[in-house]
Design an enzyme around this catalytic site. Structure first.
Site, PDB file in Angstrom:
ATOM      1  N   CYS A   4      -8.558   0.368  16.200  1.00  0.00           N
ATOM      2  CA  CYS A   4      -8.360   0.834  14.820  1.00  0.00           C
ATOM      3  C   CYS A   4      -8.386  -0.387  13.908  1.00  0.00           C
ATOM      4  O   CYS A   4      -7.576  -1.309  14.067  1.00  0.00           O
ATOM      5  CB  CYS A   4      -7.034   1.574  14.682  1.00  0.00           C
ATOM      6  SG  CYS A   4      -6.590   1.886  12.955  1.00  0.00           S
ATOM      7  N   ASP A  30      -9.632  -3.463  -0.820  1.00  0.00           N
ATOM      8  CA  ASP A  30     -10.701  -2.757  -0.113  1.00  0.00           C
ATOM      9  C   ASP A  30     -11.925  -3.668  -0.026  1.00  0.00           C
ATOM     10  O   ASP A  30     -12.263  -4.367  -0.990  1.00  0.00           O
ATOM     11  CB  ASP A  30     -11.056  -1.460  -0.854  1.00  0.00           C
ATOM     12  CG  ASP A  30     -11.886  -0.524   0.006  1.00  0.00           C
ATOM     13  OD1 ASP A  30     -11.366   0.538   0.407  1.00  0.00           O
ATOM     14  OD2 ASP A  30     -13.064  -0.847   0.286  1.00  0.00           O
ATOM     15  N   HIS A  46       0.521   3.424  13.141  1.00  0.00           N
ATOM     16  CA  HIS A  46      -0.730   4.183  13.139  1.00  0.00           C
ATOM     17  C   HIS A  46      -0.447   5.677  12.973  1.00  0.00           C
ATOM     18  O   HIS A  46       0.123   6.319  13.846  1.00  0.00           O
ATOM     19  CB  HIS A  46      -1.517   3.949  14.439  1.00  0.00           C
ATOM     20  CG  HIS A  46      -2.831   4.654  14.430  1.00  0.00           C
ATOM     21  ND1 HIS A  46      -3.986   4.071  13.954  1.00  0.00           N
ATOM     22  CD2 HIS A  46      -3.172   5.916  14.790  1.00  0.00           C
ATOM     23  CE1 HIS A  46      -4.975   4.937  14.033  1.00  0.00           C
ATOM     24  NE2 HIS A  46      -4.507   6.067  14.531  1.00  0.00           N
ATOM     25  N   HIS A  97      -6.868   5.795  10.011  1.00  0.00           N
ATOM     26  CA  HIS A  97      -5.498   5.275   9.916  1.00  0.00           C
ATOM     27  C   HIS A  97      -5.130   5.560   8.464  1.00  0.00           C
ATOM     28  O   HIS A  97      -5.807   5.066   7.547  1.00  0.00           O
ATOM     29  CB  HIS A  97      -5.493   3.769  10.234  1.00  0.00           C
ATOM     30  CG  HIS A  97      -4.147   3.109  10.149  1.00  0.00           C
ATOM     31  ND1 HIS A  97      -3.675   2.260  11.142  1.00  0.00           N
ATOM     32  CD2 HIS A  97      -3.186   3.131   9.185  1.00  0.00           C
ATOM     33  CE1 HIS A  97      -2.479   1.799  10.791  1.00  0.00           C
ATOM     34  NE2 HIS A  97      -2.164   2.310   9.601  1.00  0.00           N
ATOM     35  N   HIS A  99      -4.410   5.914   4.771  1.00  0.00           N
ATOM     36  CA  HIS A  99      -4.459   4.902   3.714  1.00  0.00           C
ATOM     37  C   HIS A  99      -4.544   5.594   2.365  1.00  0.00           C
ATOM     38  O   HIS A  99      -5.186   6.627   2.220  1.00  0.00           O
ATOM     39  CB  HIS A  99      -5.645   3.948   3.899  1.00  0.00           C
ATOM     40  CG  HIS A  99      -6.939   4.657   4.093  1.00  0.00           C
ATOM     41  ND1 HIS A  99      -7.303   5.211   5.309  1.00  0.00           N
ATOM     42  CD2 HIS A  99      -7.956   4.932   3.240  1.00  0.00           C
ATOM     43  CE1 HIS A  99      -8.488   5.778   5.186  1.00  0.00           C
ATOM     44  NE2 HIS A  99      -8.909   5.643   3.935  1.00  0.00           N
ATOM     45  N   HIS A 101      -5.740   4.981  -1.519  1.00  0.00           N
ATOM     46  CA  HIS A 101      -6.553   4.121  -2.375  1.00  0.00           C
ATOM     47  C   HIS A 101      -5.855   3.990  -3.727  1.00  0.00           C
ATOM     48  O   HIS A 101      -5.649   5.004  -4.416  1.00  0.00           O
ATOM     49  CB  HIS A 101      -7.934   4.744  -2.638  1.00  0.00           C
ATOM     50  CG  HIS A 101      -8.768   4.957  -1.418  1.00  0.00           C
ATOM     51  ND1 HIS A 101      -9.795   4.107  -1.050  1.00  0.00           N
ATOM     52  CD2 HIS A 101      -8.759   5.942  -0.475  1.00  0.00           C
ATOM     53  CE1 HIS A 101     -10.373   4.561   0.049  1.00  0.00           C
ATOM     54  NE2 HIS A 101      -9.761   5.673   0.416  1.00  0.00           N
TER      55      HIS A 101
HETATM   56  P1  5GP Z   1     -11.900   6.358   3.338  1.00  0.00           P
HETATM   57  O1  5GP Z   1     -13.394   6.462   3.210  1.00  0.00           O
HETATM   58  O2  5GP Z   1     -11.445   6.603   4.775  1.00  0.00           O
HETATM   59  O3  5GP Z   1     -11.120   7.164   2.348  1.00  0.00           O
HETATM   60  O4  5GP Z   1     -11.543   4.850   3.005  1.00  0.00           O
HETATM   61  C1  5GP Z   1     -11.714   3.799   3.909  1.00  0.00           C
HETATM   62  C2  5GP Z   1     -11.819   2.551   3.100  1.00  0.00           C
HETATM   63  O5  5GP Z   1     -11.613   1.435   3.955  1.00  0.00           O
HETATM   64  C3  5GP Z   1     -13.182   2.359   2.436  1.00  0.00           C
HETATM   65  O6  5GP Z   1     -13.020   2.298   1.026  1.00  0.00           O
HETATM   66  C4  5GP Z   1     -13.697   1.060   3.040  1.00  0.00           C
HETATM   67  O7  5GP Z   1     -14.393   0.280   2.099  1.00  0.00           O
HETATM   68  C5  5GP Z   1     -12.426   0.380   3.528  1.00  0.00           C
HETATM   69  N1  5GP Z   1     -12.587  -0.509   4.666  1.00  0.00           N
HETATM   70  C6  5GP Z   1     -13.221  -0.211   5.837  1.00  0.00           C
HETATM   71  N2  5GP Z   1     -13.141  -1.253   6.696  1.00  0.00           N
HETATM   72  C7  5GP Z   1     -12.429  -2.228   6.057  1.00  0.00           C
HETATM   73  C8  5GP Z   1     -12.013  -3.549   6.437  1.00  0.00           C
HETATM   74  O8  5GP Z   1     -12.271  -4.041   7.534  1.00  0.00           O
HETATM   75  N3  5GP Z   1     -11.301  -4.253   5.519  1.00  0.00           N
HETATM   76  C9  5GP Z   1     -10.989  -3.741   4.288  1.00  0.00           C
HETATM   77  N4  5GP Z   1     -10.288  -4.525   3.480  1.00  0.00           N
HETATM   78  N5  5GP Z   1     -11.362  -2.499   3.906  1.00  0.00           N
HETATM   79  C10 5GP Z   1     -12.076  -1.747   4.777  1.00  0.00           C
HETATM   80 ZN    ZN Z   2      -4.359   2.235  13.100  1.00  0.00          ZN
END
Ligand code: 5GP
Ligand code: ZN
Length: 122
Positions: A4, A30, A46, A97, A99, A101
């Site tokens: 993860c 991000d 997690h 995991h 999160h 925004h």
């Molecule tokens: P989701 O699409 O699941 O709502 O958001 C996942 C977010 O995680 C995306 O905005 C993506 O840019 C960010 N993200 C994915 N991998 C990484 C990483 O390794 N480091 C950081 N800082 N952000 C990540």
């Molecule tokens: Zn995790």
């Protein structure tokens, strides 16, 4: 959890500049920002998605919102920000995991409500 990416960030296995580091919650920028300021706020533990939270997680989830408010103030975006969560692949979740925004820092009041967080990138 093994494999993860956000657990790896929590454990320090991926070098990260944390915007906030607390007992149960951390926040960092991000990698692919959808707004001038785009922070991810996550539980250290997690939890795969908001669909899988339990009663025992309520303090951590509350702390995430307190963090969002504090970080917004610290980064000077507290006059206009959003806190967005995608839960489930069809809702746009790509990292499993939990999160939140935290997005903001726009110069114009032109942001419209979108169906999912990624929609704001368009
Ligand atoms: P989701 O699409 O699941 O709502 O958001 C996942 C977010 O995680 C995306 O905005 C993506 O840019 C960010 N993200 C994915 N991998 C990484 C990483 O390794 N480091 C950081 N800082 N952000 C990540
Ligand atoms: Zn995790």
């Amino acid at each position: 959890m093994k494999d993860c990416v956000f657990c790896k960030i929590v454990k320090g296995e991926i070098p990260t500049n944390f915007v906030y580091k607390g007992k149960d919650v951390v926040a960092f920028r991000d990698i692919n920002p959808m707004a001038p300021v785009h922070i991810l706020i996550i539980p250290k533990q997690h939890i795969s998605s908001l669909a899988n939270v339990k009663d025992k997680d309520k303090d951590t989830l509350g702390m995430i919102q307190v963090c969002a408010s504090k970080i917004a103030k610290k980064l000077g975006i507290d006059n206009a920000f959003r806190l967005l969560i995608a839960s489930g692949e069809k809702a746009g979740q790509s990292v499993f995991h939990l999160h939140y925004h935290l997005v903001g820092g726009w110069k114009e009041p032109s942001i419209k409500m979108e169906s999912e967080p990624g929609g704001l990138r368009k």
